[in-house]
Scaffold this motif. Structure first.
Motif, PDB file in Angstrom:
ATOM      1  N   SER A 263      97.938  94.035  41.745  1.00  0.00           N
ATOM      2  CA  SER A 263      98.036  94.939  42.892  1.00  0.00           C
ATOM      3  C   SER A 263      98.899  94.366  44.012  1.00  0.00           C
ATOM      4  O   SER A 263      99.449  95.104  44.816  1.00  0.00           O
ATOM      5  CB  SER A 263      96.636  95.251  43.441  1.00  0.00           C
ATOM      6  N   THR A 264      99.005  93.045  44.059  1.00  0.00           N
ATOM      7  CA  THR A 264      99.816  92.379  45.083  1.00  0.00           C
ATOM      8  C   THR A 264     100.911  91.607  44.370  1.00  0.00           C
ATOM      9  O   THR A 264     100.820  90.398  44.174  1.00  0.00           O
ATOM     10  CB  THR A 264      98.953  91.444  45.948  1.00  0.00           C
ATOM     11  N   ALA A 265     101.953  92.345  43.977  1.00  0.00           N
ATOM     12  CA  ALA A 265     102.983  91.769  43.111  1.00  0.00           C
ATOM     13  C   ALA A 265     103.678  90.569  43.734  1.00  0.00           C
ATOM     14  O   ALA A 265     104.177  89.691  43.032  1.00  0.00           O
ATOM     15  CB  ALA A 265     104.019  92.850  42.759  1.00  0.00           C
ATOM     16  N   ASP A 266     103.711  90.516  45.069  1.00  0.00           N
ATOM     17  CA  ASP A 266     104.418  89.434  45.755  1.00  0.00           C
ATOM     18  C   ASP A 266     103.502  88.287  46.146  1.00  0.00           C
ATOM     19  O   ASP A 266     103.921  87.406  46.895  1.00  0.00           O
ATOM     20  CB  ASP A 266     105.113  89.987  47.008  1.00  0.00           C
ATOM     21  N   PHE A 267     102.268  88.271  45.653  1.00  0.00           N
ATOM     22  CA  PHE A 267     101.348  87.201  46.015  1.00  0.00           C
ATOM     23  C   PHE A 267     101.868  85.851  45.542  1.00  0.00           C
ATOM     24  O   PHE A 267     101.766  84.847  46.245  1.00  0.00           O
ATOM     25  CB  PHE A 267      99.969  87.474  45.417  1.00  0.00           C
ATOM     26  N   ILE A 268     102.441  85.808  44.349  1.00  0.00           N
ATOM     27  CA  ILE A 268     102.999  84.570  43.802  1.00  0.00           C
ATOM     28  C   ILE A 268     104.510  84.704  43.739  1.00  0.00           C
ATOM     29  O   ILE A 268     105.036  85.693  43.235  1.00  0.00           O
ATOM     30  CB  ILE A 268     102.450  84.277  42.388  1.00  0.00           C
TER      31      ILE A 268
END
Length: 786
Positions: A263-268
């Protein structure tokens, strides 16, 4: 007025039995609106009064309103472009990992700290509130053992080593807001509060642990993770047999973590690192041992003095303890800055930050950080850095040899942030000489010298601007947006390249305008040209401050920019004042000599490419693996003086010898002046030959059909110098002589084509880098590649 007072005293308002925090920007804009309403009432009163008193001017309140509005605008946060993980204006926490104190600092510590510093400085200059955290991780079995070897108390040992990290930050001109130590009492209390919270919520239980443990990595490993009996990092492991331990229920968070990544593609970031984390979690999570009884140097477990906390739960909590956790009062730093905007870490500790840390926070009911960015490692001269090889890079020695700003510039510019990088003295010298001394330093010296000598020791008074002047100034005005877009996504090398490109454009302008000639032919035009250049350098130097702060401010001093007009908000509002007195110009950047070359040898800056000694290739089937195709970037291009089809290029392949010279028959397809910065694929193991007198050391790969020819491009994130691979075809590249003698190109090129997506393929298999496939520039399908 009452509403303003309320907003200033309370940052929260009740909403359906919950409390929804009001952002700083919302508060700011609401206060401005209230002031506007107050002033509007004042204007209404003034107008009413003017009806009965004709001598009172009805225009005065409008002046007051305009003054108030201007002040409000000047206090507005300029910010950075919004991303999926950051709104671009809110308070910003950025962190280095806290550095482990088992040894003295090395280049990796300098690299991470400088990267965070560049981002933090950029955010501050953009008007954002920033909390930049660094520090030292001072507990654990490894520290206890290192202190015992030295025969000193662990606290004395960590005091000494921690100071060496503080000294490194000072040396590298790092602007951290706080330096945290995990041996500090307030940190211990914070960690123990987190532990109690996890216990109260039922996520920590007591058991016994048996398994493999690496003291060097402070990490537990499954049997399946070991490689030749060692940790994946190469560290030795030891078997821990039935030691009493507390466990964290990591297994309970597998689905939540996968949902977070999805859901948070930019977390990593970078995206290439995400897959390894997802794969690890999908492989199944085991509960994590979070306490030890076999050593004592650590934070005691509350109520269990025989247990000390696992070093990683202790270390990771520093990101919150530095903000005052568990104090969650509305006016405290924790409420203001948490969750952290970005953790910058080395790729070797990504698992701890992207798996364990968010799981701890989820269990405690706390927000997870917005982003974790894992950068690569440095090698030296193509070899892994290690004590046994004697090739450890000491950042103190680098600074002593090259200076602080050149060292910062090289580390941040040499490779895309996130990729691995290779250090060599020749690469450092070439890059700093080319981009700092030859380009930025040289143009500043020329401009300031011409202005000082020919404009009465003052900033020149410009006349009307021409279209060429306006074009250059427009490029400078667009610079902040480009730089901010890169920094907002931690693309630090892209930000650096943006700055380099601006200076290159200014150098082209000065060469065309030739103000040294204008001083005799048209002195007034000379003044305008010099003023335009000084304005462009003002934009550049202000935006260069995060990267090379000391040098950028020296430049700003020379072009008379006041010290209180150097934030990004002043880029548009505070141009250089004509006729401001100037001081005699001085050189800002030194030139470095390449070891072993004559001091005045012009070839020192652009040494001829060395032919690589290629290994012998056996009589295997000829395929694309015999070709050494590398990622490169064109650093200079010009039309061949005698051949109307040829463009001469200098292409950086990351080689110690500097950029290669290559000639390409592309003059009908491209303009030479448009090619600087173009990323290309270069066939590098071809025999050098002269094309109409120009020595060419390779071939640029292009896709072509009956209508046009265009470059085959590597992905934007591909590392300069990376070798292209093709699945199913592997082996050492052939020598230059073998390529020609066996007529390999005649057998390989017919199978090189682009597919329906424009991807370059060999026998239908894509040509790829670690960052992805290589494609024709406009996605041309079904084209031949040669």
């Amino acid at each position: 007025r009452l509403l303003i007072s309320l907003l200033e005293s309370k940052r929260e308002l009740p909403l359906k039995k919950q409390h929804t925090p009001i952002s700083q920007n919302t508060m700011r804009y609401t206060k401005i609106l209230c002031e506007f309403l107050v002033l509007s009432c004042a204007i209404g009163s003034a107008k009413a009064f003017s009806l009965s008193s004709p001598t009172t001017s009805a225009r005065q309140p409008n002046v007051a309103l305009r003054s108030s509005t201007v002040e409000a605008v000047s206090n507005e946060v300029l910010g950075t472009p919004a991303t999926a993980f950051d709104d671009g204006t809110c308070p910003f926490e950025i962190t280095t990992p806290i550095y482990y104190v088992n040894d003295k600092p090395h280049i990796g510590h300098a690299y991470t700290s400088t990267a965070c510093d560049v981002i933090a400085r950029f955010m501050r200059l953009s008007g954002r509130e920033v909390f930049f955290l660094s520090g030292t991780d001072e507990h654990g079995q490894k520290v206890e053992q290192s202190a015992a070897k030295k025969g000193v108390d662990p606290q004395d040992f960590v005091d000494e080593v921690s100071q060496s990290f503080r000294d490194l930050l000072d040396l590298m001109n790092i602007s951290n807001d706080k330096f945290i130590r995990t041996t500090a009492e307030e940190h211990k209390q914070s960690v123990q509060h987190l532990w109690k919270t996890l216990v109260d919520k039922g996520f920590i239980y007591k058991g016994t642990y048996s398994g493999w443990y690496s003291v060097r990595d402070e990490c537990f490993y499954n049997e399946s993770e070991l490689v030749d009996g060692k940790a994946p990092t190469g560290a030795e492991v030891e078997w821990v047999a039935k030691e009493e331990s507390y466990f964290f229920k990591l297994s309970a968070f597998e689905d939540q973590l996968l949902e977070l990544y999805e859901s948070t593609a930019d977390f990593i970031a970078p995206k290439s690192r995400k897959n390894e984390v997802v794969s690890f979690v999908k492989g199944g999570l085991r509960d994590l041992s979070v306490s030890r009884t076999s050593f004592t140097w650590g934070v005691p477990v509350p109520g269990e003095e025989d247990h000390v906390m696992y070093v990683w739960i202790d270390a990771l909590a520093n990101y919150m303890s530095a903000l005052g956790y568990p104090d969650e009062s509305p006016d405290g730093n924790f409420a203001k800055y948490w969750p952290a905007s970005v953790h910058i870490v080395g790729k070797d500790i990504l698992r701890f930050h992207a798996v364990y840390w968010p799981a701890f926070l989820m269990a405690a009911g706390l927000p997870v950080p917005k982003r974790v960015f894992a950068h690569g490692w440095w090698t030296k001269d193509g070899e892994k850095i290690s004590k046994s090889l004697g090739n450890v890079i000491d950042p103190v020695e680098l600074v002593d040899k090259y200076g602080v700003d050149p060292t910062r510039f090289f580390l941040m510019s040499e490779v895309p942030f996130g990729n691995d990088g290779d250090y060599s003295d020749s690469s450092m010298i070439y890059k700093c000489n080319a981009n700092l001394s030859n380009e930025l330093g040289n143009i500043c010296q020329r401009i300031c010298t011409l202005a000082y000598k020919n404009c009465d020791n003052a900033v020149p008074q410009p006349g009307d601007f021409t279209s060429e002047d306006e074009a250059l100034l427009d490029s400078a005005k667009a610079l902040r947006e480009k730089a901010a877009e890169a920094i907002a996504n931690q693309a630090i090398s892209q930000y650096s390249q943006t700055m380099v490109d601006m200076v290159k454009e200014a150098n082209k302008y000065i060469d065309v305008m030739a103000p040294w000639k204008l001083k005799k032919e048209d002195p007034e035009r000379m003044k305008t040209v010099l003023y335009v250049l000084m304005e462009v350098i003002r934009y550049s130097a202000i935006l260069y401050q995060p990267l090379i702060p000391e040098s950028a401010n020296k430049i700003l001093d020379q072009i008379t920019v006041p010290k209180d007009q150097r934030t990004f908000a002043h880029l548009e509002s505070s141009p250089i004042q004509p006729l401001a007195p100037m001081q005699p110009p001085v050189s800002v950047f030194p030139r470095f000599e390449i070891p072993g070359e004559a001091k005045n040898d012009a070839k020192a800056q652009k040494p001829k490419p060395k032919k690589k000694a290629q290994p012998q290739v056996n009589n295997r089937e000829i395929d694309i693996s015999q070709l050494d195709i590398r990622v490169g970037v064109i650093t200079k291009a010009w039309a061949h003086e005698e051949a109307d089809k040829l463009i001469c290029e200098e292409i950086d392949l990351g080689e110690e010898s500097g950029p290669r010279q290559i000639a390409s028959g592309l003059r009908d397809c491209y303009k030479a002046e448009d090619l600087e910065g173009q990323r290309v694929l270069v066939l590098s193991n071809l025999k050098s030959r002269k094309l109409v007198g120009f020595p060419s050391h390779g071939m640029v790969l292009c896709a072509s059909n009956d209508e046009k020819t265009e470059f085959v491009e590597p992905p934007a994130d591909a590392a300069i110098g990376e070798r292209i691979s093709v699945e199913g075809f592997s082996g050492e590249p052939a020598t230059e002589n073998q390529i020609g003698k066996k007529k390999m190109l005649d057998k390989i090129l017919p199978d090189l084509k682009t597919n329906d997506d424009g991807v370059a393929t060999f026998k239908g298999v894509p040509l790829v880098t670690s960052a992805g496939p290589c494609k024709a520039q406009t996605g041309m399908a079904g084209a031949e590649v040669a």
